[in-house]
Scaffold this active site. Structure first.
Site, PDB file in Angstrom:
ATOM      1  CG  PHE A   1       5.857  -0.852  -3.601  1.00  0.00           C
ATOM      2  CD1 PHE A   1       4.666  -0.587  -3.147  1.00  0.00           C
ATOM      3  CD2 PHE A   1       6.725  -1.359  -2.391  1.00  0.00           C
ATOM      4  CE1 PHE A   1       4.149  -1.163  -1.935  1.00  0.00           C
ATOM      5  CE2 PHE A   1       6.055  -1.766  -1.051  1.00  0.00           C
ATOM      6  CZ  PHE A   1       4.812  -1.415  -0.984  1.00  0.00           C
TER       7      PHE A   1
ATOM      8  CG  ASP B   1       8.800  -5.414  -7.811  1.00  0.00           C
ATOM      9  OD1 ASP B   1       7.739  -6.289  -8.114  1.00  0.00           O
ATOM     10  OD2 ASP B   1       8.991  -4.861  -6.858  1.00  0.00           O
TER      11      ASP B   1
ATOM     12  CE1 TYR C   1       1.857  -8.585  -1.325  1.00  0.00           C
ATOM     13  CE2 TYR C   1       3.697 -10.241  -0.163  1.00  0.00           C
ATOM     14  CZ  TYR C   1       3.170  -8.682  -0.823  1.00  0.00           C
ATOM     15  OH  TYR C   1       4.054  -7.742  -0.634  1.00  0.00           O
ATOM     16  CE  LYS C   2       1.726  -6.503  -4.694  1.00  0.00           C
ATOM     17  NZ  LYS C   2       0.985  -5.581  -3.669  1.00  0.00           N
TER      18      LYS C   2
ATOM     19  NE  ARG D   1      -3.450  -0.101  -4.912  1.00  0.00           N
ATOM     20  CZ  ARG D   1      -2.603  -0.979  -4.677  1.00  0.00           C
ATOM     21  NH1 ARG D   1      -1.512  -0.637  -5.363  1.00  0.00           N
ATOM     22  NH2 ARG D   1      -2.768  -1.835  -3.703  1.00  0.00           N
TER      23      ARG D   1
HETATM   24  C1  PLP Z   1       5.719  -3.253  -6.584  1.00  0.00           C
HETATM   25  C2  PLP Z   1       5.849  -3.937  -5.240  1.00  0.00           C
HETATM   26  N1  PLP Z   1       7.196  -4.180  -4.672  1.00  0.00           N
HETATM   27  C3  PLP Z   1       7.380  -4.700  -3.417  1.00  0.00           C
HETATM   28  C4  PLP Z   1       6.109  -4.935  -2.545  1.00  0.00           C
HETATM   29  C5  PLP Z   1       6.353  -5.304  -1.294  1.00  0.00           C
HETATM   30  O1  PLP Z   1       7.454  -6.006  -0.862  1.00  0.00           O
HETATM   31  P1  PLP Z   1       7.314  -7.295   0.257  1.00  0.00           P
HETATM   32  O2  PLP Z   1       6.587  -8.184  -0.243  1.00  0.00           O
HETATM   33  O3  PLP Z   1       8.786  -7.353   0.540  1.00  0.00           O
HETATM   34  O4  PLP Z   1       6.489  -6.567   1.211  1.00  0.00           O
HETATM   35  C6  PLP Z   1       5.036  -4.458  -3.136  1.00  0.00           C
HETATM   36  C7  PLP Z   1       3.884  -4.496  -2.163  1.00  0.00           C
HETATM   37  O5  PLP Z   1       2.762  -4.232  -2.457  1.00  0.00           O
HETATM   38  C8  PLP Z   1       4.987  -3.856  -4.552  1.00  0.00           C
HETATM   39  O6  PLP Z   1       3.679  -3.502  -4.954  1.00  0.00           O
END
Ligand code: PLP
Length: 404
Positions: A134, A203, A228-229, A379
């Site tokens: 990402f 991550d 938030y997911k 998706r």
């Molecule tokens: C793998 C991954 N890392 C990071 C993020 C986003 O980071 P942040 O919460 O700082 O916006 C996302 C957002 O969809 C993501 O899918």
């Protein structure tokens, strides 16, 4: 309905009737839309509006500053960290909640480089990053590399073992690829990183709350993720940072804010880090979002609601979706880029499709919400806590109608 449609609709009904998590859906505020975008923004748990109202009206409105102690505001980052811990296979005392995922990537990577130190042949001065990551992780890794005097080495996860050496300081990987839904081999890759003497940073944005992670079991060094997911914390809810217990005394945060001080109210000019995971804190926590997240996590307290049950249903949902897509979508019109093998699949299905942006717009108009990822990916995320097999069949049927 055609005969294959009828057959799949009956199967969906039977699968829903046998689904032990089916009742959890009533703990969310949903309508008759098929919501397959929980891998972007989880749905609203029914407990959240009342909790936020209480936090705002009573805790803030009436108790005001007393709430930092009396309502447990000050200790919320570590308390809620301990609630997330069992969902990612971590014992208590290793996770703090706060800041965004991006900020936690920065903290974790810089701290990892600082901990990596030297190998027998000199300073470890290379950061290996998932080239398919990402984007935010890649951007931040590039900056972290510049700030620590490291070289950044972007490689695909499959190429990671071959890229490791005695110059590797840290490796930043995504547990599940946000675009394809591919689940990477966390145990195997972590072991390879350790064999090279480096630190593994994961991550977990697309795995926490969707599948077992096993942070402690697999000896992961540092990890982070959003809430938030699949954890349904709400838009912009704070992220979390895991620092393995035995590394905490060496965790040297690049953002040593006053909340991570050993004595924050001592107001001392000199910084002295707190003990434990608290070192991952920075500044004043975002209490409204954080306590909304705390309410959202109560869904996991229900009987039979476990990460293992969620994973079993997630695989059944994505299997059934792939089967329905194969039955309904004309061949050649949409091709899955998500692995068929369960060991390599997260909780989403990504379909490569011509005019994907336009197709997703029309799906949403027809009450099926997924999302579009540039340039050609549809998706669909499956949150087993509130998505059923009937939803899956309907989504594939509408997609088939649009693509015929
Ligand atoms: C793998 C991954 N890392 C990071 C993020 C986003 O980071 P942040 O919460 O700082 O916006 C996302 C957002 O969809 C993501 O899918």
């Amino acid at each position: 309905m055609s005969e294959p449609e009828l057959e799949l609709a009956i199967r969906a009904e039977k699968l829903d009737a046998a689904d032990e998590l089916a009742g959890v859906r009533s703990q969310f505020i949903l309508d008759d839309v098929v919501y397959l975008d929980g891998n972007s923004l989880g749905a609203l748990p029914a407990s959240v509006p009342g909790r936020v109202e209480d936090v705002v009206r009573r805790q803030w409105g009436e108790l005001r500053i007393r709430s930092w102690d009396e309502s447990g505001w000050w200790t919320a980052p570590e308390r809620i960290g301990d609630r997330i811990a069992p969902l990612v296979g971590a014992a208590a005392g290793q996770i703090v909640v706060g800041d965004s995922t991006s900020v936690n990537v920065f903290k974790a990577l810089v701290a990892a480089v600082r901990m990596a130190g030297d190998s027998g042949s000199g300073r470890r001065d290379e950061i290996v990053v998932d080239a398919t990551t990402f984007p935010t992780d890649g951007y931040i890794a590039e900056s972290a590399a510049r700030m620590t005097g490291c070289t950044l080495r972007p490689v695909t996860p499959a190429e990671v073992p071959g890229a490791l050496g005695d110059r590797t300081a840290a490796v930043l990987l995504n547990h599940v690829d946000y675009r394809t839904g591919r689940l990477h081999d966390l145990p195997g890759l972590t072991a390879a990183v350790h064999a090279a003497g480096a630190l593994a940073v994961w991550d977990l944005c697309h795995s926490a709350g969707a599948l077992p992670v096993g942070l402690d079991e697999h000896g992961v060094d540092l990890a982070l993720g959003c809430t938030y997911k699949y954890l349904n914390g709400g838009p912009g809810s704070p992220a979390y940072l895991y620092v393995r217990a035995d590394l905490q005394s060496r965790f040297d945060s690049p953002l040593p804010g006053w909340n991570s001080h050993a004595e924050p109210f001592g107001m001392r000019p000199a910084y002295e880090p707190a003990a434990g995971a608290l070192r991952g804190r920075v500044g004043t926590p975002d209490i409204l979002s954080m306590l909304a997240l705390e309410a959202a996590l109560e869904v996991w307290d229900g009987d039979g609601v476990s990460v293992e049950a969620v994973r079993a249903k997630s695989l059944a949902l994505t299997d059934f979706f792939l089967e329905c897509v194969a039955a309904y979508v004309p061949s050649g019109r949409a091709e899955s880029v998500t692995p068929v093998d369960h060991a390599e699949r997260g909780s989403q299905v990504a379909l490569r499709c011509a005019d994907a942006g336009d197709v997703m717009k029309r799906l949403i108009e027809r009450g099926v919400v997924g999302d579009f990822r540039h340039p050609d990916v549809l998706r669909f995320g499956f949150t087993p806590l509130y998505v059923g097999f009937g939803d899956v069949e309907r989504a594939a049927r509408v997609l088939g109608e649009l693509l015929r």
